[in-house]
Design an enzyme around this catalytic site. Sequence first.
Site, PDB file in Angstrom:
ATOM      1  N   TYR A  39       0.839  -1.198   0.000  1.00 27.91           N
ATOM      2  CA  TYR A  39       0.000   0.000   0.000  1.00 27.91           C
ATOM      3  C   TYR A  39       0.871   1.243   0.000  1.00 27.91           C
ATOM      4  O   TYR A  39       0.578   2.233  -0.691  1.00 27.91           O
ATOM      5  CB  TYR A  39      -0.902   0.000   1.242  1.00 27.91           C
ATOM      6  CG  TYR A  39      -1.843  -1.174   1.299  1.00 27.91           C
ATOM      7  CD1 TYR A  39      -3.037  -1.168   0.587  1.00 27.91           C
ATOM      8  CD2 TYR A  39      -1.528  -2.300   2.066  1.00 27.91           C
ATOM      9  CE1 TYR A  39      -3.904  -2.251   0.632  1.00 27.91           C
ATOM     10  CE2 TYR A  39      -2.395  -3.385   2.112  1.00 27.91           C
ATOM     11  CZ  TYR A  39      -3.567  -3.360   1.395  1.00 27.91           C
ATOM     12  OH  TYR A  39      -4.411  -4.441   1.432  1.00 27.91           O
ATOM     13  N   GLU A  96      -1.424 -18.005  -8.289  1.00 20.47           N
ATOM     14  CA  GLU A  96      -0.584 -17.267  -9.228  1.00 20.47           C
ATOM     15  C   GLU A  96       0.882 -17.630  -9.083  1.00 20.47           C
ATOM     16  O   GLU A  96       1.608 -17.753 -10.081  1.00 20.47           O
ATOM     17  CB  GLU A  96      -0.785 -15.762  -9.020  1.00 20.47           C
ATOM     18  CG  GLU A  96      -2.177 -15.299  -9.387  1.00 20.47           C
ATOM     19  CD  GLU A  96      -2.415 -13.822  -9.155  1.00 20.47           C
ATOM     20  OE1 GLU A  96      -3.509 -13.344  -9.465  1.00 20.47           O
ATOM     21  OE2 GLU A  96      -1.485 -13.139  -8.652  1.00 20.47           O
ATOM     22  N   CYS A 137      -6.464  -6.519  -6.860  1.00 23.65           N
ATOM     23  CA  CYS A 137      -6.248  -5.910  -5.545  1.00 23.65           C
ATOM     24  C   CYS A 137      -5.684  -6.913  -4.541  1.00 23.65           C
ATOM     25  O   CYS A 137      -5.100  -6.512  -3.518  1.00 23.65           O
ATOM     26  CB  CYS A 137      -7.554  -5.316  -5.020  1.00 23.65           C
ATOM     27  SG  CYS A 137      -8.961  -6.437  -5.025  1.00 23.65           S
ATOM     28  N   HIS A 138      -5.797  -8.205  -4.842  1.00 25.46           N
ATOM     29  CA  HIS A 138      -5.246  -9.227  -3.940  1.00 25.46           C
ATOM     30  C   HIS A 138      -3.724  -9.233  -3.945  1.00 25.46           C
ATOM     31  O   HIS A 138      -3.107  -9.858  -3.079  1.00 25.46           O
ATOM     32  CB  HIS A 138      -5.773 -10.611  -4.323  1.00 25.46           C
ATOM     33  CG  HIS A 138      -5.432 -11.020  -5.716  1.00 25.46           C
ATOM     34  ND1 HIS A 138      -6.143 -10.603  -6.826  1.00 25.46           N
ATOM     35  CD2 HIS A 138      -4.435 -11.819  -6.196  1.00 25.46           C
ATOM     36  CE1 HIS A 138      -5.606 -11.124  -7.916  1.00 25.46           C
ATOM     37  NE2 HIS A 138      -4.564 -11.857  -7.563  1.00 25.46           N
ATOM     38  N   ASN A 173     -12.332  -1.834  -4.677  1.00 26.06           N
ATOM     39  CA  ASN A 173     -12.220  -2.278  -6.061  1.00 26.06           C
ATOM     40  C   ASN A 173     -13.407  -3.181  -6.404  1.00 26.06           C
ATOM     41  O   ASN A 173     -13.578  -4.230  -5.788  1.00 26.06           O
ATOM     42  CB  ASN A 173     -10.897  -3.038  -6.250  1.00 26.06           C
ATOM     43  CG  ASN A 173     -10.836  -3.782  -7.577  1.00 26.06           C
ATOM     44  OD1 ASN A 173     -11.376  -3.340  -8.589  1.00 26.06           O
ATOM     45  ND2 ASN A 173     -10.177  -4.933  -7.564  1.00 26.06           N
TER      46      ASN A 173
END
Length: 224
Positions: free
Chosen positions: A147, A210, A183-184, A175
């Site tokens: 962030y 991922e 956003c993850h 989001n």
Amino acid sequence: MFYAAEYSSPLGTISLVCNETHLLELTLETQQSRLKEKAEWIDEKEISEAQKKKVKASLADENTSEVRANFTNKNAEGALAQASYKKDAAKRHALQLLGAVSCWLDSYFAGKNPDPKQLPLAPQGSAFRQMVWKELLKIPSGQTTTYGAIAGTIAKKLHKEKMSARAVGGAVGHNPIAIIIPCHRVVGSDGSLTGYAGGLDMKRKLLQHEQAFCIFPFKKAVHI
């Protein structure tokens, strides 16, 4: 007009909401949707059928002389035919769009790292949130950022000395298009998983998925 559909994923049911031109919302089953209750629901079978047909003609190409006549017909019957055609055309476009999103998700869950730019996205939010969401789209699959890092980038773009990481966190948390706008992939400064609207367990599963298909390790320690 909004159109909604469900996509069956390895992580549960995903809800999709679009208009005839853009995807507006993608929510996981652990998230709340703002739009799907206002939408006309489309069955997964309809989307599958539309994908099989792969209609190549554009809306302009589909206009027959008979339809054009209805557009110019000034009587009540012609006006009704015109309204009906426009409604059907909007739904056809929505079917094609939802089909494209479903294909994108198929590729994502198969580990193929599809590009979000393949899809017409229109998340609804303030100018600040839009800026943050655009930064999220720059985070590669299998990678994460913080962030604070996003706050620094936004501060530079706004010609400010600094930006609150908490303000960025609020934008990330709002989001409306999960997974596609990733956003993850935003974590705490110490690599901890914090602040995911879909729940930390879901965030962990997305990152693990991922990472399993990524040839590059995380650039920094991430606690998943």
